[in-house]
Design a protein around this motif. Sequence first.
Motif, PDB file in Angstrom:
ATOM      1  N   PRO A 186     -22.673  32.922 -52.792  1.00 45.67           N
ATOM      2  CA  PRO A 186     -22.461  31.806 -53.714  1.00 45.67           C
ATOM      3  C   PRO A 186     -21.539  32.110 -54.898  1.00 45.67           C
ATOM      4  O   PRO A 186     -21.224  31.213 -55.676  1.00 45.67           O
ATOM      5  N   GLU A 187     -21.090  33.372 -55.020  1.00 47.03           N
ATOM      6  CA  GLU A 187     -20.185  33.744 -56.122  1.00 47.03           C
ATOM      7  C   GLU A 187     -18.757  34.010 -55.639  1.00 47.03           C
ATOM      8  O   GLU A 187     -17.894  34.332 -56.452  1.00 47.03           O
ATOM      9  N   GLN A 188     -18.548  33.906 -54.315  1.00 45.67           N
ATOM     10  CA  GLN A 188     -17.251  34.335 -53.768  1.00 45.67           C
ATOM     11  C   GLN A 188     -16.364  33.130 -53.429  1.00 45.67           C
ATOM     12  O   GLN A 188     -16.607  32.424 -52.466  1.00 45.67           O
ATOM     13  N   LYS A 189     -15.319  32.931 -54.233  1.00 42.31           N
ATOM     14  CA  LYS A 189     -14.337  31.891 -53.905  1.00 42.31           C
ATOM     15  C   LYS A 189     -13.513  32.336 -52.701  1.00 42.31           C
ATOM     16  O   LYS A 189     -13.249  33.530 -52.536  1.00 42.31           O
ATOM     17  N   ILE A 190     -13.111  31.359 -51.871  1.00 44.41           N
ATOM     18  CA  ILE A 190     -12.278  31.701 -50.719  1.00 44.41           C
ATOM     19  C   ILE A 190     -11.072  30.772 -50.627  1.00 44.41           C
ATOM     20  O   ILE A 190     -11.136  29.599 -51.017  1.00 44.41           O
ATOM     21  N   ASN A 191      -9.975  31.337 -50.122  1.00 44.50           N
ATOM     22  CA  ASN A 191      -8.818  30.551 -49.703  1.00 44.50           C
ATOM     23  C   ASN A 191      -8.833  30.536 -48.180  1.00 44.50           C
ATOM     24  O   ASN A 191      -8.966  31.596 -47.557  1.00 44.50           O
ATOM     25  N   LEU A 192      -8.716  29.378 -47.582  1.00 43.27           N
ATOM     26  CA  LEU A 192      -8.763  29.275 -46.124  1.00 43.27           C
ATOM     27  C   LEU A 192      -7.357  29.259 -45.546  1.00 43.27           C
ATOM     28  O   LEU A 192      -6.463  28.561 -46.044  1.00 43.27           O
ATOM     29  N   ARG A 193      -7.187  30.045 -44.499  1.00 45.36           N
ATOM     30  CA  ARG A 193      -5.930  30.086 -43.757  1.00 45.36           C
ATOM     31  C   ARG A 193      -6.250  29.611 -42.332  1.00 45.36           C
ATOM     32  O   ARG A 193      -6.926  30.320 -41.585  1.00 45.36           O
ATOM     33  N   LEU A 194      -5.779  28.426 -42.005  1.00 49.88           N
ATOM     34  CA  LEU A 194      -6.156  27.775 -40.751  1.00 49.88           C
ATOM     35  C   LEU A 194      -5.001  27.862 -39.755  1.00 49.88           C
ATOM     36  O   LEU A 194      -3.960  27.226 -39.941  1.00 49.88           O
ATOM     37  N   LEU A 195      -5.187  28.673 -38.711  1.00 50.41           N
ATOM     38  CA  LEU A 195      -4.123  28.910 -37.733  1.00 50.41           C
ATOM     39  C   LEU A 195      -4.414  28.176 -36.435  1.00 50.41           C
ATOM     40  O   LEU A 195      -5.534  28.243 -35.901  1.00 50.41           O
ATOM     41  N   ASP A 196      -3.419  27.465 -35.937  1.00 54.49           N
ATOM     42  CA  ASP A 196      -3.534  26.839 -34.623  1.00 54.49           C
ATOM     43  C   ASP A 196      -2.141  26.687 -34.035  1.00 54.49           C
ATOM     44  O   ASP A 196      -1.142  27.037 -34.687  1.00 54.49           O
ATOM     45  N   ILE A 197      -2.055  26.159 -32.825  1.00 61.74           N
ATOM     46  CA  ILE A 197      -0.755  26.012 -32.162  1.00 61.74           C
ATOM     47  C   ILE A 197      -0.047  24.752 -32.670  1.00 61.74           C
ATOM     48  O   ILE A 197      -0.711  23.823 -33.152  1.00 61.74           O
ATOM     49  N   PRO A 198       1.275  24.707 -32.579  1.00 60.54           N
ATOM     50  CA  PRO A 198       2.018  23.571 -33.141  1.00 60.54           C
ATOM     51  C   PRO A 198       1.522  22.180 -32.723  1.00 60.54           C
ATOM     52  O   PRO A 198       1.442  21.296 -33.587  1.00 60.54           O
ATOM     53  N   PRO A 199       1.138  21.949 -31.459  1.00 65.46           N
ATOM     54  CA  PRO A 199       0.683  20.596 -31.104  1.00 65.46           C
ATOM     55  C   PRO A 199      -0.597  20.140 -31.831  1.00 65.46           C
ATOM     56  O   PRO A 199      -0.908  18.950 -31.843  1.00 65.46           O
ATOM     57  N   MET A 200      -1.324  21.094 -32.446  1.00 61.39           N
ATOM     58  CA  MET A 200      -2.580  20.757 -33.129  1.00 61.39           C
ATOM     59  C   MET A 200      -2.411  20.529 -34.629  1.00 61.39           C
ATOM     60  O   MET A 200      -3.384  20.279 -35.333  1.00 61.39           O
TER      61      MET A 200
END
Length: 332
Positions: A32-46
């Motif tokens: 509950p104390e850890q901020k996160i940055n999300l890196r969302l990887l998928d293929i180009p059609p998605m």
Amino acid sequence: MAEPINVVVTGAAGQIAYSLLYQLAAGSVFGPEQKINLRLLDIPPMMEVLQGVVMELEDLALPLLGDVLPTADPAAAFKDAAAAFLVGAMPRKQGMERKDLLSANVKIFKVQGEALDKYARKDVKVLVVGNPANTNALICSHYAPSIPKENFTAMTRLDQNRAQAALAARIGVQVDKVQNVIIWGNHSSTQYPDASHAVVDLSGGVKAVPAVVNDDAWLNAQFVEMIQKRGAAVIAARKMSSAMSAAKAAGDHMRDWWIGTKPGKWVSMGVVSDGSYGIPKDVVFSFPVTITDQKFKIVQGLPISDFARSKLDVTAKELEEERAEANSVLQQ
């Protein structure tokens, strides 16, 4: 509040990721104390679908969630990554041989391993969820030589959770009362769900699960088969593979790796074998582990019956075959 960390999720427009992302953003994995940055990887059609996922993440209005990057570029996704959930993989299609599946996945995990090697933190924790998870983790680590092999793990926590729930139902207790059930080997139908070392917390104290169940025939046959085939049973009923439960298990796996296991409690993780329990080295094999300071240790010295040994040998042989098939693809 700790400095934000970058967390990668691949296959980010898919079903498992959809259930996983809320857990990550809400703080139930990294705390509950850890901020996160999300890196969302998928293929180009998605990418268009992924934009919708990003909108939903924004609309959650969660204070721990920093910036969110949707991308089809592994270099951008893995830059300074502290943790990675490799969910995206080529699924097995009808009529597909294991070699075909491995061949398709070698290409995916080669690219991701190389990107991890080049761009991620050297202490990055990598959890491979996409199947065949054990061998995909091995391939990925092969292409990231600057990152320690123990930083690559495969998920067998879903199998552990299934086994724990099945034993709790059989005994008639809450699921958290059952501990230390083990998944040995591959995340496949050769895995060995082992209740022989499990314990259950009853009103009269902690008891051994085999003594409480008092039915070795069930524990060695129906129970083992039920867990081995549970994924197929979900697909048959749902017409899709496990997603909500797989995402929960991925969160459980990473949370314990990040925060640690409680004293006397162990969990199952696919890790690079060091030869423990006579398992061949350099296959990713599920063992019982304890975790302290973000380092896991394989639980040593558990007695292995002849029945268990036969099961461990079968699943180890399958993993050696997968490794050989993957290596033959790598050399093409």
